[in-house]
Enzyme design. Structure first.
Site, short mmCIF file in Angstrom:
data_model
loop_
_atom_site.label_atom_id
_atom_site.label_comp_id
_atom_site.label_asym_id
_atom_site.label_seq_id
_atom_site.Cartn_x
_atom_site.Cartn_y
_atom_site.Cartn_z
N GLY A 28 0.81 -1.22 0.00
CA GLY A 28 0.00 0.00 0.00
C GLY A 28 0.84 1.26 0.00
O GLY A 28 2.03 1.22 -0.33
N HIS A 31 2.26 4.49 -5.06
CA HIS A 31 2.79 5.59 -5.88
C HIS A 31 2.90 5.10 -7.32
O HIS A 31 2.52 3.95 -7.62
CB HIS A 31 4.14 6.05 -5.32
N HIS A 34 4.23 1.48 -8.03
CA HIS A 34 3.27 0.38 -7.87
C HIS A 34 2.29 0.34 -9.06
O HIS A 34 1.93 -0.72 -9.55
CB HIS A 34 2.43 0.56 -6.61
N GLN A 58 7.87 -9.34 7.69
CA GLN A 58 9.07 -8.84 7.03
C GLN A 58 9.68 -7.62 7.72
O GLN A 58 10.63 -7.04 7.21
CB GLN A 58 8.81 -8.59 5.54
N ASP A 147 13.30 -3.33 -6.09
CA ASP A 147 13.73 -4.27 -5.05
C ASP A 147 14.37 -5.48 -5.72
O ASP A 147 13.81 -6.58 -5.74
CB ASP A 147 12.53 -4.65 -4.18
N VAL A 173 10.42 3.08 -11.43
CA VAL A 173 9.86 4.41 -11.72
C VAL A 173 10.52 5.40 -10.77
O VAL A 173 10.62 5.15 -9.56
CB VAL A 173 8.33 4.41 -11.54
P1 AMP Z 1 6.05 -2.49 -1.61
O1 AMP Z 1 4.69 -1.92 -1.47
O2 AMP Z 1 7.14 -1.55 -1.24
O3 AMP Z 1 6.19 -3.86 -1.00
O4 AMP Z 1 6.26 -2.72 -3.17
C1 AMP Z 1 5.36 -3.51 -3.92
C2 AMP Z 1 5.94 -3.76 -5.30
O5 AMP Z 1 6.14 -2.50 -5.96
C3 AMP Z 1 7.31 -4.46 -5.26
O6 AMP Z 1 7.37 -5.40 -6.31
C4 AMP Z 1 8.25 -3.31 -5.49
O7 AMP Z 1 9.49 -3.71 -6.05
C5 AMP Z 1 7.46 -2.45 -6.46
N1 AMP Z 1 7.96 -1.08 -6.46
C6 AMP Z 1 8.19 -0.29 -5.38
N2 AMP Z 1 8.72 0.91 -5.77
C7 AMP Z 1 8.83 0.84 -7.12
C8 AMP Z 1 9.31 1.76 -8.11
N3 AMP Z 1 9.79 2.96 -7.80
N4 AMP Z 1 9.27 1.37 -9.41
C9 AMP Z 1 8.78 0.13 -9.75
N5 AMP Z 1 8.30 -0.76 -8.86
C10 AMP Z 1 8.34 -0.41 -7.57
#
Ligand code: AMP
Length: 275
Positions: A28, A31, A34, A58, A147, A173
């Site tokens: 969540g 941005h 996501h 985690q 990541d 992004v």
């Molecule tokens: P998170 O909500 O941080 O667990 O991220 C969810 C998914 O979004 C993961 O696969 C992240 O690698 C991806 N993600 C987070 N930030 C970015 C970004 N700036 N560009 C592309 N994917 C992203």
């Protein structure tokens, strides 16, 4: 967009969804990074399932679980716009009911780089993603390059445990100045935010110097010098894209990777060198 918070309801709904199903797991505070994952799923799949779950497994006890940014209403509005079919938003009791004790051990790849600072992190990530894959049964799993170590570990897990899903990696992004978008960027003070771009600059220098033939030691030294005065470097390195083993020179496909603290906030970033 439908919102479901219970596993039993998900199973019923998933059984009726047109395939292929594309799946985007998130925590969540969404941005544009996501949303790029959801859009990639939208353009390749008949149904798009997103999960929103701030996964306690985690986070280490001293980390930011309680203050992790949350905005369910804002997230739903954004997911509607990109054409999400179904949002799975369980609570912790749904995912980890009393008696829950099984976890996915990820092996050596989970002990390096991010795993040094966060020793239980990847076990938590792999465990929740395995459970989500069992619930959603997607044809395609969309993960962010941002990541990179997580994508390498989850790709390995999907192969090792035989999940019938194809892993798709979506490029990072970035904000206009080059900083990788992250839900944690909101923690940065104005001054830290200005300096955060120095991590990206360090990675660009590392990549460019390696491509120009500099030794790894030289390239890392020059790259480190790009970091702002507020940055506390944790690591800079070049690794094999699949195994995350350190490379002594640039041999694509590879990532140059880095992590640094700006104040209390730990940022990570990478550049993907595909050939
Ligand atoms: P998170 O909500 O941080 O667990 O991220 C969810 C998914 O979004 C993961 O696969 C992240 O690698 C991806 N993600 C987070 N930030 C970015 C970004 N700036 N560009 C592309 N994917 C992203």
């Amino acid at each position: 967009m439908e919102i479901i918070s219970e596993i039993a309801g998900m199973r019923r709904r998933i059984a009726a969804l047109p395939r292929p199903i594309g799946f985007v797991p998130t925590m969540g505070a969404l941005h544009a990074g996501h949303l790029a994952l959801a859009s990639a799923a939208r353009s390749a799949c008949a149904s798009v399932v997103v999960s929103l779950f701030v996964n306690p497994l985690q986070f280490a006890p001293h980390e930011d679980l309680a203050r992790y940014p949350r905005d369910l209403a804002g997230d739903c509005a954004k997911l509607e716009v990109v054409g999400t079919t179904l949002l799975f938003a369980p609570d912790a009791a749904q995912m980890y009911p009393p008696g829950f004790m099984t976890s996915v051990e990820v092996g050596a790849m989970g002990g390096r780089y991010e795993g040094v600072a966060r020793p239980t992190h990847f076990r938590g990530v792999a465990t929740v993603v395995a459970k989500l894959l069992a619930i959603v049964t997607p044809d395609r799993l969309y993960l962010g390059q941002k990541d990179a170590q997580q994508t390498a570990i989850l790709r390995r897990m999907v192969t090792d445990l035989g999940f019938a899903t194809q892993v798709e990696i979506v490029p990072t992004v970035r904000e206009a100045d080059g900083v990788a978008m992250s839900s944690r960027n909101v923690y940065l003070s104005a001054e830290e935010r200005r300096e955060a771009v120095s991590l990206h600059r360090a990675l660009v220098t590392l990549r460019d110097r390696l491509q120009e033939g500099a030794s790894k030691a030289e390239a890392i030294e020059e790259a480190s010098a790009k970091l702002g005065s507020l940055a506390r470097l944790e690591y800079l390195d070049v690794v094999d894209a699949q195994s995350f083993d350190a490379l002594d020179a640039l041999r694509p496909p590879a990532f140059v990777i880095g992590a640094a603290r700006f104040g209390q906030t730990r940022l990570l970033d990478n550049l993907w060198i595909q050939k």
